[in-house]
Design a protein around this motif. Structure first.
Motif, PDB file in Angstrom:
ATOM      1  N   ASN A 503       0.818  -1.217   0.000  1.00 45.19           N
ATOM      2  CA  ASN A 503       0.000   0.000   0.000  1.00 45.19           C
ATOM      3  C   ASN A 503       0.851   1.266   0.000  1.00 45.19           C
ATOM      4  N   ASP A 504       2.133   1.116  -0.236  1.00 45.76           N
ATOM      5  CA  ASP A 504       3.096   2.216  -0.268  1.00 45.76           C
ATOM      6  C   ASP A 504       3.315   2.874   1.091  1.00 45.76           C
ATOM      7  N   ALA A 505       2.912   2.209   2.148  1.00 46.39           N
ATOM      8  CA  ALA A 505       3.265   2.701   3.480  1.00 46.39           C
ATOM      9  C   ALA A 505       4.735   2.390   3.736  1.00 46.39           C
ATOM     10  N   VAL A 506       5.462   3.383   4.232  1.00 45.08           N
ATOM     11  CA  VAL A 506       6.892   3.224   4.486  1.00 45.08           C
ATOM     12  C   VAL A 506       7.088   2.868   5.954  1.00 45.08           C
ATOM     13  N   TRP A 507       7.779   1.768   6.210  1.00 47.25           N
ATOM     14  CA  TRP A 507       8.091   1.310   7.559  1.00 47.25           C
ATOM     15  C   TRP A 507       9.583   1.517   7.814  1.00 47.25           C
ATOM     16  N   MET A 508       9.910   1.785   9.055  1.00 49.21           N
ATOM     17  CA  MET A 508      11.297   2.065   9.403  1.00 49.21           C
ATOM     18  C   MET A 508      11.595   1.528  10.796  1.00 49.21           C
ATOM     19  N   VAL A 509      12.780   0.899  10.926  1.00 45.47           N
ATOM     20  CA  VAL A 509      13.292   0.490  12.231  1.00 45.47           C
ATOM     21  C   VAL A 509      14.348   1.503  12.637  1.00 45.47           C
ATOM     22  N   SER A 510      14.075   2.264  13.697  1.00 43.05           N
ATOM     23  CA  SER A 510      15.005   3.268  14.210  1.00 43.05           C
ATOM     24  C   SER A 510      14.600   3.574  15.641  1.00 43.05           C
ATOM     25  N   LEU A 511      15.267   2.924  16.594  1.00 39.65           N
ATOM     26  CA  LEU A 511      14.901   3.034  18.000  1.00 39.65           C
ATOM     27  C   LEU A 511      13.406   2.762  18.150  1.00 39.65           C
ATOM     28  N   GLY A 512      12.986   1.641  17.602  1.00 35.15           N
ATOM     29  CA  GLY A 512      11.580   1.272  17.573  1.00 35.15           C
ATOM     30  C   GLY A 512      11.096   1.139  16.141  1.00 35.15           C
ATOM     31  N   LEU A 513       9.836   0.789  15.988  1.00 36.33           N
ATOM     32  CA  LEU A 513       9.232   0.624  14.672  1.00 36.33           C
ATOM     33  C   LEU A 513       8.370   1.841  14.352  1.00 36.33           C
ATOM     34  N   TRP A 514       8.544   2.389  13.120  1.00 40.83           N
ATOM     35  CA  TRP A 514       7.828   3.584  12.684  1.00 40.83           C
ATOM     36  C   TRP A 514       7.151   3.314  11.345  1.00 40.83           C
ATOM     37  N   ARG A 515       6.087   4.098  11.072  1.00 43.54           N
ATOM     38  CA  ARG A 515       5.392   3.983   9.789  1.00 43.54           C
ATOM     39  C   ARG A 515       4.964   5.369   9.331  1.00 43.54           C
ATOM     40  N   TYR A 516       5.160   5.638   8.028  1.00 43.47           N
ATOM     41  CA  TYR A 516       4.735   6.909   7.453  1.00 43.47           C
ATOM     42  C   TYR A 516       3.391   6.687   6.776  1.00 43.47           C
ATOM     43  N   ASP A 517       2.357   7.430   7.226  1.00 43.60           N
ATOM     44  CA  ASP A 517       1.002   7.213   6.723  1.00 43.60           C
ATOM     45  C   ASP A 517       0.632   8.147   5.579  1.00 43.60           C
ATOM     46  N   GLY A 518       1.620   8.829   4.993  1.00 42.02           N
ATOM     47  CA  GLY A 518       1.364   9.778   3.927  1.00 42.02           C
ATOM     48  C   GLY A 518       1.373  11.210   4.398  1.00 42.02           C
ATOM     49  N   THR A 519       1.275  11.413   5.714  1.00 44.79           N
ATOM     50  CA  THR A 519       1.275  12.757   6.294  1.00 44.79           C
ATOM     51  C   THR A 519       2.340  12.922   7.354  1.00 44.79           C
ATOM     52  N   SER A 520       2.438  11.936   8.220  1.00 46.16           N
ATOM     53  CA  SER A 520       3.373  12.040   9.336  1.00 46.16           C
ATOM     54  C   SER A 520       3.878  10.661   9.731  1.00 46.16           C
ATOM     55  N   TRP A 521       4.931  10.661  10.545  1.00 47.14           N
ATOM     56  CA  TRP A 521       5.488   9.418  11.068  1.00 47.14           C
ATOM     57  C   TRP A 521       4.824   9.084  12.397  1.00 47.14           C
ATOM     58  N   ILE A 522       4.334   7.846  12.485  1.00 45.85           N
ATOM     59  CA  ILE A 522       3.672   7.383  13.704  1.00 45.85           C
ATOM     60  C   ILE A 522       4.321   6.083  14.159  1.00 45.85           C
ATOM     61  N   GLN A 523       4.088   5.764  15.410  1.00 48.08           N
ATOM     62  CA  GLN A 523       4.548   4.480  15.921  1.00 48.08           C
ATOM     63  C   GLN A 523       3.356   3.549  16.072  1.00 48.08           C
ATOM     64  N   PRO A 524       3.294   2.486  15.255  1.00 45.65           N
ATOM     65  CA  PRO A 524       2.243   1.487  15.439  1.00 45.65           C
ATOM     66  C   PRO A 524       2.513   0.691  16.704  1.00 45.65           C
ATOM     67  N   PRO A 525       1.639  -0.208  17.087  1.00 40.31           N
ATOM     68  CA  PRO A 525       1.953  -1.072  18.233  1.00 40.31           C
ATOM     69  C   PRO A 525       3.309  -1.744  18.036  1.00 40.31           C
ATOM     70  N   GLN A 526       4.087  -1.777  19.090  1.00 39.88           N
ATOM     71  CA  GLN A 526       5.459  -2.278  19.003  1.00 39.88           C
ATOM     72  C   GLN A 526       5.525  -3.774  19.328  1.00 39.88           C
ATOM     73  N   PRO A 527       6.160  -4.567  18.463  1.00 42.04           N
ATOM     74  CA  PRO A 527       6.291  -5.994  18.776  1.00 42.04           C
ATOM     75  C   PRO A 527       7.321  -6.206  19.877  1.00 42.04           C
ATOM     76  N   PRO A 528       7.117  -7.169  20.757  1.00 36.28           N
ATOM     77  CA  PRO A 528       8.115  -7.435  21.804  1.00 36.28           C
ATOM     78  C   PRO A 528       9.373  -8.045  21.203  1.00 36.28           C
ATOM     79  N   GLY A 529      10.524  -7.602  21.674  1.00 41.26           N
ATOM     80  CA  GLY A 529      11.776  -8.168  21.189  1.00 41.26           C
ATOM     81  C   GLY A 529      12.329  -7.505  19.953  1.00 41.26           C
ATOM     82  N   LEU A 530      11.743  -6.363  19.534  1.00 35.83           N
ATOM     83  CA  LEU A 530      12.280  -5.623  18.394  1.00 35.83           C
ATOM     84  C   LEU A 530      13.644  -5.044  18.759  1.00 35.83           C
TER      85      LEU A 530
END
Length: 732
Positions: A503-530
């Motif tokens: 869906n062209d959502a950009v995900w990033m690992v940088s001191l946690g998991l991040w996702r760009y929703d087209g407007t801003s960077w948000i933190q989705p629920p974090q998986p344990p052990g990331l």
């Protein structure tokens, strides 16, 4: 074994028509595993009266000195635990001690005995730097620590019972008086007589000190050794030092040395850029105490190539092996290339692995393995290998494939893009722009052809000085947008991983998991052990998979995570790459093994139950169901039921017939009246094409194979409509 035909000698020359002569596609013609490599860098060489034994990145080779016939030993046809051999030695009884990156192999010519973490836990699974075979099944092994095996049990020498530090022992040599000489990364040479340790270091006498490269001894017990600065002769407590500046020494970069019965020092030297020559060519040189000699094409048949391994035969004459995957003998003027190349790879070490949307594979060397020579990126379409020389050779930082199959190669100077066989260049902004530099290693392309990359940006402080911030940037073809901690919720931390979903959502690992929703960077629920080594992949249902601590996995369904602990008991660690195959199984790569998880069950693949080596650098899956693995020794492909190398592009009918003529060593092809091929292509294991024009008024042609080297070949007939029909054959 699965691919022994790739390694057979050219002297056993006959033809084997691989599987049947007619292929609707290649699915039925290949085994579950395939391996592609090329010979590169001889790391160890041992010469006896009949054979030259060679260890390198393609296993162990035995080369007949008289004929050049070659036999190979590797994990596919022997108990050798790895394709990579870094060192080896031979005991007086002929037993080989072979150091790999997956344990120690001891071979008496019949029986293999393997020592690894399973039966010798002190061997930590890392590269073995040096081995020294002693007597009665005993010997020394240099790894993180120095180990002695007496034939029954192991003894480790560490800081509790020796002056050695971790990873310090790099070279081993047995002196004439029986003492063990240990050459160290610190420049020290330690002497051990079974009870006491003594040490010398050229730095104590005012000389430069660095990693000891090679050790030898003259008949008067004086010691010769080398480091990056030159050659040293240690006798009666004093040093004589030789380099390019203070002597006629042709090349001071001595990789290996041997001292013959006449006290002549023979040296294998690699290409060197120094103050006295730029460059000093590699090759073979000698010093008899008075005269220096360099052997090359001006005075011998010795090739002027970088040589890194050396041994003297029973007559005291040198054999050398080099970075070009060949061995040479000075007296005989013989050069034997090691014939293990079965691909168009420019280097066996795979650091980059990308799958083209139509199933083609881009693969090659790169920054992920900076201690290996970089190789050019190549495209493999299942038949031919096509290189990208000149655009990839300077250690790329990142690579990516765009939605239209465009290939992007990110380097320090700029960005190269390959579209329909044509290259163009997108220059990075220079310092002084918003982006300070992009000397980083993540890049992805979204469906709108936006380029996403990790960056170091700067923001001017109130005092006017630049303040640097790590973040992520997007290039839309015209301008750059940068996100860092000053204009978003992102942390000022390195970007460890970028991933773009369907869906062209950009995900990033940088001191946690991040996702760009087209407007801003948000933190989705974090998986344990990331953690910073976690990697992402996506299945056909849109589920996002991530690798976790303790070699576990988790899947995100858009709302919550489901974790899947690894029951195989590997302890702490994180899979360094993930891929989802066509059957939706998740493949995960680590240093020690590759795992497959089908949603319920885990399956392990390693050197014990598959042809795989250690240290998988990358894993990708294609649309045919193949899974591709990059390793320091080459490229592996796996598919349950047989690897598919090309699409099912031709009908199953057989319009031509193959006839094998053993006496005259040729094949002839005939075809039906209603089938008219325009040309035939024979494609070599390296991807080179030999085109043969077919006579238009004849129903056949002849192919002479008497001069073809051993390997797997493709025969492709092209008809008047441009439709190819493929068969494969193997020259043994």
């Amino acid at each position: 074994m699965y691919w022994n035909a790739f390694f057979l000698s050219r002297l056993r020359l006959f033809f084997l028509i691989a599987c049947s002569c007619v292929f609707a596609h290649s699915q039925a013609s290949n085994p579950d595993w395939l391996f592609f490599t090329r010979a590169y860098q001889v790391n160890a060489i041992i010469a006896d009266s009949l054979y030259v034994w060679v260890g390198g990145y393609s296993g162990l080779a035995r080369v007949d000195r008289a004929s050049g016939a070659q036999e190979f030993y590797n994990p596919s046809n022997s108990a050798l635990p790895s394709y990579r051999i870094d060192c080896m030695d031979r005991a007086a009884d002929g037993t080989f001690w072979i150091g790999t990156d997956n344990g120690l192999a001891v071979w008496n010519g019949v029986t293999w005995t393997i020592y690894d973490q399973q039966n010798a836990p002190i061997l930590n699974g890392q590269i073995i730097a040096a081995v020294l075979a002693d007597t009665a099944g005993s010997g020394w092994v240099a790894q993180e620590w120095l180990h002695w095996y007496d034939g029954i049990q192991w003894t480790t020498f560490d800081t509790t019972n020796s002056p050695l530090q971790p990873w310090q022992a790099r070279r081993l040599y047995k002196a004439l008086d029986g003492q063990l000489v240990v050459g160290c990364s610190s420049g020290d040479l330690f002497f051990y007589n079974g009870s006491n340790w003594n040490v010398i270091n050229p730095a104590d006498s005012g000389f430069n000190s660095s990693l000891v490269q090679a050790i030898g001894q003259a008949s008067d017990s004086s010691l010769w050794f080398s480091n990056a600065y030159g050659l040293y002769h240690y006798r009666n407590g004093s040093y004589a030092f030789y380099d390019n500046l203070n002597s006629p020494m042709p090349n001071q970069h001595v990789e290996a040395l041997r001292v013959d019965a006449n006290d002549v020092v023979w040296m294998a030297v690699s290409e060197y850029f120094g103050p006295a020559c730029s460059p000093c060519s590699g090759g073979l040189q000698s010093f008899d105490g008075t005269q220096w000699m360099k052997y090359d094409t001006s005075n011998s048949d010795m090739p002027p190539l970088s040589q890194v391994a050396l041994d003297l035969d029973e007559s005291g004459r040198p054999w050398v092996g080099g970075t070009d995957g060949a061995i040479a003998n000075l007296d005989a003027g013989i050069v034997y290339p090691l014939e293990v190349k079965n691909s168009g790879l420019t280097h066996p070490s795979i650091a980059t692995l990308l799958v083209h949307p139509d199933g083609k594979v881009f693969t090659g060397g790169g920054y992920a393995d900076p201690f290996q020579y970089s190789g050019d990126l190549v495209l493999f379409d299942g038949v031919q290998w096509t290189g990208t020389e000149g655009h990839f050779s300077n250690n790329p930082l990142a690579t990516a494939i765009g939605p239209g199959a465009e290939l992007y190669i990110k380097r320090r100077d700029n960005l190269h893009r390959l579209i329909n066989g044509v290259w163009d260049t997108l220059s990075w902004p220079l310092s002084g722009a918003t982006i300070y530099y992009t000397d980083l290693h993540e890049m992805k392309i979204d469906r709108a052809n936006n380029i996403w990359t990790d960056v170091v940006a700067y923001v001017t402080s109130p005092g006017g000085s630049p303040v640097f911030h790590e973040g992520v940037a997007r290039f839309d073809g015209a301008s750059w947008t940068v996100w860092c901690d000053t204009n978003s919720a992102l942390p000022d931390r390195p970007v460890e991983h970028l991933f773009i979903d369907r869906n062209d959502a950009v995900w990033m690992v940088s001191l946690g998991l991040w996702r760009y929703d087209g407007t801003s960077w948000i933190q989705p629920p974090q998986p344990p052990g990331l953690n910073g080594n976690s990697r992402l992949a996506e299945d056909s249902s849109g589920g996002i998979w991530v690798s976790l601590n303790d070699f576990g996995l988790a899947r995100f369904d858009g709302t919550s995570w489901t974790t899947y602990p690894n029951p195989l008991g590997f302890g702490f660690g994180t899979y360094q790459d993930l891929a989802v195959a066509a059957d939706q199984s998740v493949w995960a790569a680590s240093y020690s093994h590759v795992a497959r998880f089908d949603g319920s069950n885990w399956q392990l693949f390693d050197a014990a139950n598959s042809p795989l080596d250690v240290n998988c650098t990358a894993v990708e899956a294609d649309k045919y169901g193949n899974v591709w693995f990059g390793y320091p020794v080459g490229l592996f492909a796996y598919r349950d039921g047989g690897v598919v190398l090309d699409a099912p592009e031709v009908p199953a009918e057989r319009p031509f017939r193959i006839h094998y003529h053993a006496g005259s060593k040729h094949l002839s092809l005939t075809w039906d009246d209603d089938y008219l091929p325009v040309s035939a292509q024979v494609i070599s294991p390296e991807g080179k094409t030999i085109t043969i024009a077919c006579p238009r008024n004849d129903q056949g042609f002849r192919l002479d194979f008497s001069r073809l080297a051993a390997g797997s070949y493709v025969l492709r007939l092209i008809d008047r409509n441009g439709l190819p029909r493929i068969t494969r054959f193997v020259v043994l």
